[in-house]
Design a protein around this motif. Structure first.
Motif: not given
Length: 241
Positions: A50-52, A118-122, A124-130, A209-216
């Motif tokens: 939320g904060l990110d 952005y990378k911090e959010l990424d 967190y989202l991976e951990s949240y999905d798990y 999780p977000l799309k891979s950083f490399k792809s965007i």
């Protein structure tokens, strides 16, 4: 019923009741622990993801850029968005406290801060999905526990069986309300029924999780620079401490 029969009947009733309420207590404890996990996960969602997101909303500022950001990254809903966040200097100062801006130019500092968040959010989202998948699995397990419990422990049948032990199988009486004892047992069983645990998606949003950083990377950098230019090339150093 003689005294020995009464003693045996009481012991049998106690054994059945202990088993019924023992299993019920285990399920209720599982539901309580599950609900606590839901609450902890929701608070963690607010304090991390939320904060990110709020930080990125502030850096993007313009709704059309925020919409582009969501389409680009694969996020599906602008959760935690409030137009007031974009204008409040107090909130801006508070949410960026502790961040460090690097770069020799204002553009570099703006871009670095955005990508850092952005990378911090990424992560967190991976951990949240798990965590979300674990909670869904726990919810399904408890649901199955409840089904199995009532398959093997029907309270109305247990009460009827106890009453037959006491009455020796005589005809059931009718209460003053006009319902039979069996109907009263069934009503009590419904009233005491263990409630299903809250569904995860009723409490926590689904966020992949977000799309891979490399792809965007390229269009994301362009978006960051667009936000920087539209805001008049701000120096975000004053936001960070």
């Amino acid at each position: 019923m003689n005294e020995l029969d009464q003693i045996l009947s009481l012991e049998f009733k106690k054994e059945v009741a202990d088993r019924y309420f023992g299993f019920r207590k285990l399920i209720e404890d599982d539901i309580k622990a599950y609900n606590e996990q839901l609450l902890v996960s929701f608070r963690h969602l607010e304090q991390t993801i939320g904060l990110d997101l709020i930080r990125l909303y502030i850096l993007l500022k313009h709704p059309n850029l925020i919409e582009k950001f969501f389409k680009l990254t694969g996020l599906e809903d602008n959760i935690f968005f409030d137009p007031y966040l974009l204008e409040s200097p107090t909130i801006k100062k508070r949410v960026f406290y502790g961040y460090h801006s690097k770069g020799l130019t204002k553009r570099k500092r703006f871009t670095h801060l955005f990508l850092q968040i952005y990378k911090e959010l990424d992560q967190y989202l991976e951990s949240y999905d798990y965590t979300l998948q674990k909670l869904i699995s726990e919810q399904e397990t408890i649901t199955e526990e409840i089904k199995l419990f009532y398959k093997n422990n029907d309270l109305s049948s247990i009460l009827g069986f106890f009453r037959n032990l006491d009455s020796g199988g005589s005809a059931p009486s009718v209460a003053a309300t006009g319902e039979t004892q069996a109907e009263g047992d069934a009503r009590l069983a419904r009233k005491m029924r263990v409630q299903q645990p809250q569904a995860v998606d009723k409490v926590l949003p689904t966020m992949k999780p977000l799309k891979s950083f490399k792809s965007i990377k390229s269009p994301l950098i362009q978006l960051i620079h667009q936000a920087f230019e539209q805001q008049g090339r701000p120096d975000i150093q004053h936001l960070c401490n």
